[in-house]
Design a protein around this motif. Structure first.
Motif, PDB file in Angstrom:
ATOM      1  N   LEU A  86       1.050  -1.160  -0.140  1.00  0.00           N
ATOM      2  CA  LEU A  86      -0.130   0.069  -0.179  1.00  0.00           C
ATOM      3  C   LEU A  86       0.311   0.857  -0.484  1.00  0.00           C
ATOM      4  N   ARG A  87       1.741   1.135   0.428  1.00  0.00           N
ATOM      5  CA  ARG A  87       3.107   1.940   0.480  1.00  0.00           C
ATOM      6  C   ARG A  87       3.364   3.051  -0.881  1.00  0.00           C
ATOM      7  N   ASP A  88       3.693   1.945  -1.650  1.00  0.00           N
ATOM      8  CA  ASP A  88       4.169   1.744  -3.083  1.00  0.00           C
ATOM      9  C   ASP A  88       3.219   2.948  -3.894  1.00  0.00           C
ATOM     10  N   LEU A  89       1.634   3.151  -3.649  1.00  0.00           N
ATOM     11  CA  LEU A  89       0.459   3.390  -3.842  1.00  0.00           C
ATOM     12  C   LEU A  89       0.068   4.823  -3.537  1.00  0.00           C
ATOM     13  N   TYR A  90       0.070   4.884  -1.849  1.00  0.00           N
ATOM     14  CA  TYR A  90      -0.432   5.608  -0.962  1.00  0.00           C
ATOM     15  C   TYR A  90       0.040   6.847  -0.522  1.00  0.00           C
ATOM     16  N   ALA A  91       0.107   7.937  -0.278  1.00  0.00           N
ATOM     17  CA  ALA A  91       0.901   8.918   0.395  1.00  0.00           C
ATOM     18  C   ALA A  91       0.826   8.973   1.617  1.00  0.00           C
ATOM     19  N   ASP A  92       1.628   9.383   2.570  1.00  0.00           N
ATOM     20  CA  ASP A  92       1.495   8.873   4.305  1.00  0.00           C
ATOM     21  C   ASP A  92       0.049   9.963   4.954  1.00  0.00           C
ATOM     22  N   ASN A  93      -0.380  10.702   4.189  1.00  0.00           N
ATOM     23  CA  ASN A  93      -1.446  11.744   4.280  1.00  0.00           C
ATOM     24  C   ASN A  93      -2.521  11.447   3.883  1.00  0.00           C
ATOM     25  N   VAL A  94      -2.736  10.316   3.420  1.00  0.00           N
ATOM     26  CA  VAL A  94      -3.505   9.463   2.476  1.00  0.00           C
ATOM     27  C   VAL A  94      -5.193   9.685   3.065  1.00  0.00           C
ATOM     28  N   GLU A  95      -5.998  10.397   2.777  1.00  0.00           N
ATOM     29  CA  GLU A  95      -7.602  10.719   3.336  1.00  0.00           C
ATOM     30  C   GLU A  95      -8.340   9.687   1.920  1.00  0.00           C
ATOM     31  N   PHE A  96      -8.884   8.876   2.593  1.00  0.00           N
ATOM     32  CA  PHE A  96      -9.943   7.191   2.641  1.00  0.00           C
ATOM     33  C   PHE A  96     -11.285   7.241   2.729  1.00  0.00           C
ATOM     34  N   ILE A  97     -12.079   7.408   2.109  1.00  0.00           N
ATOM     35  CA  ILE A  97     -13.418   7.619   2.526  1.00  0.00           C
ATOM     36  C   ILE A  97     -14.352   6.397   1.511  1.00  0.00           C
ATOM     37  N   ASP A  98     -15.237   5.982   1.780  1.00  0.00           N
ATOM     38  CA  ASP A  98     -16.081   5.317   1.555  1.00  0.00           C
ATOM     39  C   ASP A  98     -17.559   4.873   2.354  1.00  0.00           C
ATOM     40  N   PRO A  99     -18.323   4.702   1.762  1.00  0.00           N
ATOM     41  CA  PRO A  99     -19.834   4.814   2.741  1.00  0.00           C
ATOM     42  C   PRO A  99     -19.609   4.324   3.569  1.00  0.00           C
ATOM     43  N   VAL A 100     -18.867   3.864   4.361  1.00  0.00           N
ATOM     44  CA  VAL A 100     -18.615   3.225   5.852  1.00  0.00           C
ATOM     45  C   VAL A 100     -17.978   3.998   7.091  1.00  0.00           C
ATOM     46  N   HIS A 101     -16.567   4.521   6.049  1.00  0.00           N
ATOM     47  CA  HIS A 101     -15.581   4.670   7.311  1.00  0.00           C
ATOM     48  C   HIS A 101     -14.877   5.796   5.960  1.00  0.00           C
ATOM     49  N   GLN A 102     -14.383   6.981   7.256  1.00  0.00           N
ATOM     50  CA  GLN A 102     -12.777   7.760   6.198  1.00  0.00           C
ATOM     51  C   GLN A 102     -11.930   7.878   7.634  1.00  0.00           C
ATOM     52  N   ILE A 103     -11.353   7.643   6.504  1.00  0.00           N
ATOM     53  CA  ILE A 103      -9.852   7.583   7.349  1.00  0.00           C
ATOM     54  C   ILE A 103      -8.543   8.400   6.546  1.00  0.00           C
ATOM     55  N   SER A 104      -7.771   8.609   8.046  1.00  0.00           N
ATOM     56  CA  SER A 104      -7.305   9.894   7.514  1.00  0.00           C
ATOM     57  C   SER A 104      -5.552   9.024   8.047  1.00  0.00           C
ATOM     58  N   GLY A 105      -4.560   9.210   6.963  1.00  0.00           N
ATOM     59  CA  GLY A 105      -3.365   8.326   6.774  1.00  0.00           C
ATOM     60  C   GLY A 105      -3.002   6.798   6.752  1.00  0.00           C
ATOM     61  N   LEU A 106      -1.695   6.973   6.251  1.00  0.00           N
ATOM     62  CA  LEU A 106      -1.240   5.845   5.713  1.00  0.00           C
ATOM     63  C   LEU A 106      -1.531   4.558   7.067  1.00  0.00           C
ATOM     64  N   VAL A 107      -0.895   5.140   8.004  1.00  0.00           N
ATOM     65  CA  VAL A 107      -1.179   3.902   9.178  1.00  0.00           C
ATOM     66  C   VAL A 107      -1.851   3.489   9.128  1.00  0.00           C
TER      67      VAL A 107
END
Length: 149
Positions: A29-50
């Motif tokens: 996943l580290r190859d694709l996403y930046a450390d400060n990624v924001e990921f949103i789907d219908p269930v989650h809102q996730i901040s950060g690669l970790v």
């Protein structure tokens, strides 16, 4: 400004990446996403690669199969959009039966080409609810009623 061929390739590589992703290679996943990624789907809102790695670790733990087919798509210099069809089997959903979900993803890339924003749109009923005994029956009834109206 006309999108560069690399932008189309980047989107195809995104879909290919998810077709190869599994519980044992989540570090990629580290190859694709930046450390400060924001990921949103219908269930989650996730901040950060970790946090995203933790989310995928939990999600992929009992995933038996997951494949994506790329549909309509568009790209710009720092963004991408792709519609997809996901076919998956998960021991906790639908007794491990094959589930098909249609969705779309919006991506925003930083200047290094890593994803800083990933937003998925899909029907949670199609993915989960209709495969649960009581809730699936209820959502089916609601859909029938709405179709009659």
């Amino acid at each position: 400004m006309e999108p560069q061929p690399e932008a189309f390739q980047r989107l195809a590589l995104f879909v290919e990446f998810y077709n190869q992703l599994n519980f044992s290679n989540l570090a990629t996943l580290r190859d694709l996403y930046a450390d400060n990624v924001e990921f949103i789907d219908p269930v989650h809102q996730i901040s950060g690669l970790v946090a995203l790695e933790q989310y995928f670790s939990h999600a992929y733990q009992n995933l038996q199969q997951c494949e994506f087919d790329m549909g309509a798509h568009g790209v710009g210099p720092h963004w991408g959009f792709v519609s997809w069809q996901m076919r998956f089997r998960h021991s906790a959903i639908g007794a491990g039966e094959l589930i098909v979900v249609d969705g779309t993803t919006e991506l925003t890339y930083n200047s290094e080409g890593k994803i800083v924003r990933h937003r998925d749109y899909y029907d949670l009923t199609q993915m989960v609810y209709q495969h649960l005994p009581v809730i699936g029956w209820l959502t089916g009834k609601v859909r029938s009623r709405m179709a009659e109206a």
